[in-house]
Write a protein that holds these residues in place. Sequence first.
Motif, mmCIF file in Angstrom:
data_model
loop_
_atom_site.group_PDB
_atom_site.id
_atom_site.type_symbol
_atom_site.label_atom_id
_atom_site.label_comp_id
_atom_site.label_asym_id
_atom_site.label_seq_id
_atom_site.Cartn_x
_atom_site.Cartn_y
_atom_site.Cartn_z
ATOM 1 N N ALA A 176 0.829 -1.206 0.000
ATOM 2 C CA ALA A 176 0.000 0.000 0.000
ATOM 3 C C ALA A 176 0.859 1.250 0.000
ATOM 4 O O ALA A 176 1.884 1.328 0.682
ATOM 5 N N LEU A 177 0.437 2.251 -0.772
ATOM 6 C CA LEU A 177 1.116 3.553 -0.827
ATOM 7 C C LEU A 177 0.073 4.629 -1.039
ATOM 8 O O LEU A 177 -0.855 4.456 -1.837
ATOM 9 N N PHE A 178 0.226 5.744 -0.333
ATOM 10 C CA PHE A 178 -0.662 6.890 -0.503
ATOM 11 C C PHE A 178 0.058 7.961 -1.313
ATOM 12 O O PHE A 178 1.177 8.366 -0.971
ATOM 13 N N TRP A 179 -0.594 8.439 -2.371
ATOM 14 C CA TRP A 179 -0.056 9.528 -3.187
ATOM 15 C C TRP A 179 -1.121 10.609 -3.291
ATOM 16 O O TRP A 179 -2.160 10.409 -3.918
ATOM 17 N N GLY A 180 -0.861 11.739 -2.654
ATOM 18 C CA GLY A 180 -1.768 12.865 -2.718
ATOM 19 C C GLY A 180 -1.099 14.061 -3.377
ATOM 20 O O GLY A 180 0.097 14.295 -3.183
ATOM 21 N N ARG A 181 -1.861 14.812 -4.143
ATOM 22 C CA ARG A 181 -1.297 15.988 -4.824
ATOM 23 C C ARG A 181 -2.403 16.980 -5.155
ATOM 24 O O ARG A 181 -3.588 16.630 -5.209
ATOM 25 N N GLY A 182 -1.995 18.228 -5.345
ATOM 26 C CA GLY A 182 -2.956 19.259 -5.677
ATOM 27 C C GLY A 182 -3.255 19.310 -7.158
ATOM 28 O O GLY A 182 -2.343 19.186 -7.993
ATOM 29 N N ALA A 183 -4.496 19.516 -7.499
ATOM 30 C CA ALA A 183 -4.878 19.633 -8.913
ATOM 31 C C ALA A 183 -4.257 20.864 -9.562
ATOM 32 O O ALA A 183 -4.084 20.907 -10.781
ATOM 33 N N GLU A 184 -3.902 21.872 -8.750
ATOM 34 C CA GLU A 184 -3.317 23.109 -9.283
ATOM 35 C C GLU A 184 -1.814 23.184 -9.009
ATOM 36 O O GLU A 184 -1.244 24.279 -9.052
ATOM 37 N N ASP A 185 -1.181 22.057 -8.738
ATOM 38 C CA ASP A 185 0.262 22.037 -8.482
ATOM 39 C C ASP A 185 1.006 22.324 -9.785
ATOM 40 O O ASP A 185 0.939 21.548 -10.734
ATOM 41 N N ARG A 186 1.750 23.435 -9.823
ATOM 42 C CA ARG A 186 2.531 23.798 -11.004
ATOM 43 C C ARG A 186 4.035 23.645 -10.749
ATOM 44 O O ARG A 186 4.844 24.020 -11.595
#
Length: 216
Positions: A150-160
């Motif tokens: 298991a791995l969690f990957w979270g990120r912002g939709a507006e990450d530039r």
Amino acid sequence: MSPTLRELRSPDWAAESVPDAVAVLLHGFGSNEHDLASLAPALGLNLPWASLRAPLELGNGGAAWFPIGTPGDPVPGPVEQATDIIWEWVEANLAPATRIVPIGFSQGGLMATQLLRTRPERVLAPVVLGGFVLGAPQPGDDSLRASMPALFWGRGAEDRVIAPVAIGRTTEFLPSHTSLVERVYPGLAHSINSPELDDVRGFLAAEVGAAAVVGA
């Protein structure tokens, strides 16, 4: 000789002589060991934890795990050297039976995946926040295909900040090597928000154990 990493440790660090798991917090480019230490109370983290300072000093209190060259496509050598330095810290400070739960942001998120990809048997439930994976093959990749941890990957939709090529590479790699929990947060840039913390808390409770966090 590799540099000795500086760290902050949780107040309960010595409460158990050989804990089953320890969280290892890995900051992003230009930050330091004090940054992600604030995540421990925000997550209700109920594990011993250490927040490590990256070895490359940038001045003005900031540090990095590796230099930035082509955005999203770091040179493998410095990344792999930084990975080895973290493992040296682990070996010097933790018992062989203790597994690590890497929680990393940005560059630190990449380092969390590096720990998993080099010694998967020692890593439990890595959390990657606004990070990505290295393009070069790593020693544990074949093992990951078989075990699918298991791995969690979270990120912002507006990450530039994280280059699209890095997002594309990570989107391809993680589902074939991990049991991926992926979350993309609308309106979020290169940062961490409360919904993401809630999701991480739930992930750690599910994968490490309900006792790993408070209020999951």
